[in-house]
Design a protein around this motif. Structure first.
Motif, mmCIF file in Angstrom:
data_model
loop_
_atom_site.group_PDB
_atom_site.id
_atom_site.type_symbol
_atom_site.label_atom_id
_atom_site.label_comp_id
_atom_site.label_asym_id
_atom_site.label_seq_id
_atom_site.Cartn_x
_atom_site.Cartn_y
_atom_site.Cartn_z
ATOM 1 N N MET A 1 0.850 -1.196 0.000
ATOM 2 C CA MET A 1 0.000 0.000 0.000
ATOM 3 C C MET A 1 0.882 1.241 0.000
ATOM 4 O O MET A 1 1.779 1.373 0.834
ATOM 5 C CB MET A 1 -0.894 -0.010 1.241
ATOM 6 N N LYS A 2 0.626 2.134 -0.918
ATOM 7 C CA LYS A 2 1.370 3.381 -1.016
ATOM 8 C C LYS A 2 0.538 4.522 -0.425
ATOM 9 O O LYS A 2 -0.658 4.629 -0.700
ATOM 10 C CB LYS A 2 1.720 3.687 -2.470
ATOM 11 N N ILE A 3 1.185 5.355 0.367
ATOM 12 C CA ILE A 3 0.488 6.430 1.071
ATOM 13 C C ILE A 3 1.084 7.764 0.651
ATOM 14 O O ILE A 3 2.284 8.000 0.835
ATOM 15 C CB ILE A 3 0.605 6.255 2.594
ATOM 16 N N TRP A 4 0.249 8.618 0.069
ATOM 17 C CA TRP A 4 0.676 9.936 -0.377
ATOM 18 C C TRP A 4 -0.082 10.996 0.396
ATOM 19 O O TRP A 4 -1.312 10.937 0.525
ATOM 20 C CB TRP A 4 0.407 10.133 -1.877
ATOM 21 N N THR A 5 0.643 11.988 0.902
ATOM 22 C CA THR A 5 0.027 13.104 1.602
ATOM 23 C C THR A 5 0.080 14.344 0.723
ATOM 24 O O THR A 5 1.133 14.691 0.193
ATOM 25 C CB THR A 5 0.756 13.361 2.941
ATOM 26 N N ILE A 6 -1.074 14.979 0.564
ATOM 27 C CA ILE A 6 -1.175 16.204 -0.238
ATOM 28 C C ILE A 6 -1.299 17.367 0.740
ATOM 29 O O ILE A 6 -2.298 17.483 1.467
ATOM 30 C CB ILE A 6 -2.376 16.143 -1.201
ATOM 31 N N ALA A 7 -0.275 18.209 0.798
ATOM 32 C CA ALA A 7 -0.209 19.212 1.859
ATOM 33 C C ALA A 7 0.350 20.536 1.366
ATOM 34 O O ALA A 7 1.206 20.587 0.489
ATOM 35 C CB ALA A 7 0.659 18.688 3.011
ATOM 36 N N ASN A 8 -0.131 21.604 1.965
ATOM 37 C CA ASN A 8 0.428 22.947 1.817
ATOM 38 C C ASN A 8 -0.176 23.800 2.917
ATOM 39 O O ASN A 8 -1.354 23.634 3.243
ATOM 40 C CB ASN A 8 0.121 23.552 0.441
ATOM 41 N N PHE A 123 -6.203 -1.801 0.571
ATOM 42 C CA PHE A 123 -6.068 -0.745 -0.424
ATOM 43 C C PHE A 123 -4.700 -0.767 -1.079
ATOM 44 O O PHE A 123 -3.710 -1.176 -0.469
ATOM 45 C CB PHE A 123 -6.313 0.630 0.219
ATOM 46 N N ASP A 124 -4.664 -0.306 -2.316
ATOM 47 C CA ASP A 124 -3.399 -0.165 -3.035
ATOM 48 C C ASP A 124 -2.783 1.211 -2.791
ATOM 49 O O ASP A 124 -1.558 1.348 -2.734
ATOM 50 C CB ASP A 124 -3.618 -0.365 -4.532
ATOM 51 N N TYR A 125 -3.656 2.221 -2.669
ATOM 52 C CA TYR A 125 -3.203 3.603 -2.475
ATOM 53 C C TYR A 125 -4.062 4.282 -1.417
ATOM 54 O O TYR A 125 -5.281 4.067 -1.343
ATOM 55 C CB TYR A 125 -3.306 4.418 -3.772
ATOM 56 N N VAL A 126 -3.400 5.127 -0.630
ATOM 57 C CA VAL A 126 -4.100 6.018 0.298
ATOM 58 C C VAL A 126 -3.608 7.428 0.031
ATOM 59 O O VAL A 126 -2.402 7.675 -0.013
ATOM 60 C CB VAL A 126 -3.816 5.643 1.764
ATOM 61 N N LEU A 127 -4.539 8.359 -0.171
ATOM 62 C CA LEU A 127 -4.200 9.765 -0.392
ATOM 63 C C LEU A 127 -4.831 10.588 0.713
ATOM 64 O O LEU A 127 -6.048 10.496 0.951
ATOM 65 C CB LEU A 127 -4.705 10.247 -1.755
ATOM 66 N N LEU A 128 -4.011 11.381 1.411
ATOM 67 C CA LEU A 128 -4.478 12.180 2.533
ATOM 68 C C LEU A 128 -4.526 13.653 2.155
ATOM 69 O O LEU A 128 -3.511 14.238 1.767
ATOM 70 C CB LEU A 128 -3.547 11.996 3.735
#
Length: 259
Positions: A1-8, A123-128
């Motif tokens: 599972m790959k976890i990507w965080t979208i932040a600013n 899950f394969d991907y998690v996007l936060l």
């Protein structure tokens, strides 16, 4: 599972649009994708027609449940979307109270990481999707992720906000003892304006190693898609904005990820 965080740490730069569009593209490619809304304003939740204050369970319960977190407890909090394989862990305004309630509690910064470790096989991907402030929610999102995606609007005030975000990543890298795999994504680029062109040039000059070489253009189809509560990639797959995110996704997938 790959976890990507979208932040600013600046609002209005395209965090939720980036989360939704990348998530939609991944789900359409056949992956099981979880989108997590960690912003008390709940823009991601509302995007999919999820009434944050009407939810029985939300990401807030992951933080406040006194029992040990389990896969079933995480899965019970999820809401399906109209897209096969795409799920949302919604937010609620109560998240705004977490820093005051529990910000200094031992282990509070690792709650999301522990919860996601329970659903690795689901899950394969998690996007936060992060709030635009540094607090316990952003700390959790950064501690849990393999990659940080930083959308930044191509205008000069947004570049100032990017300076603050990059400083935060440096600080958090020391605190968490981890190196962040970071990519800065220029958004809302309008090639007709000198200001956007100059901002893009400065962005490339100041952050040449982190900045994606492409850009996400201004595209009204993103707004139109939100009105229909679907990712733009589903409704308008051939538009220039979706095409740009498709190119970004290829770059993200080329990068090695520690799973």
């Amino acid at each position: 599972m790959k976890i990507w965080t979208i932040a600013n740490q600046k609002g209005g730069v395209g965090k939720t649009t980036t989360t939704v569009t990348l998530g939609g593209l991944l789900a359409q490619a056949g992956y099981r994708v979880l989108l997590i809304d960690t912003d008390p304003h709940a823009s991601l939740s509302y995007y999919f027609g999820i009434e944050a204050e009407g939810q029985t369970l939300s990401v807030y319960d992951i933080f406040t449940n006194k029992e040990p977190v389990t896969a079933d407890k995480v899965l019970d909090c999820l809401s399906p979307t109209k897209v096969d394989g795409l799920f949302v862990l919604p937010a609620t305004m109560a998240l705004a109270t977490l820093d005051r309630q529990m910000g200094n509690a031992p282990g509070m910064g690792l709650m999301l990481k522990k919860a996601l470790s329970c659903v690795t096989d689901e899950f394969d991907y998690v996007l936060l999707d992060c709030p635009p402030v540094l607090g316990v929610l952003m700390v959790n999102a950064l501690a849990a992720c393999h990659k940080v995606i930083v959308p930044v609007q191509t205008e000069f005030l947004a570049l100032k906000g990017l300076d603050r975000m990059m400083h935060t990543l440096t600080m958090m890298s020391r605190s968490l003892n981890k190196q962040f795999d970071t990519i800065v994504v220029p958004t809302m680029f309008d090639k007709r304006t000198r200001a956007a062109i100059q901002a893009q040039a400065k962005l490339m000059s100041d952050y040449s190693e982190e900045v994606w070489q492409g850009m996400i253009p201004v595209d009204t189809h993103f707004r139109d898609a939100s009105l229909q509560q679907l990712p733009a990639s589903v409704l308008y797959p051939k538009t220039r904005g979706v095409a740009a995110y498709r190119l970004l996704l290829k770059v993200l997938e080329l990068d090695p990820v520690n799973e």
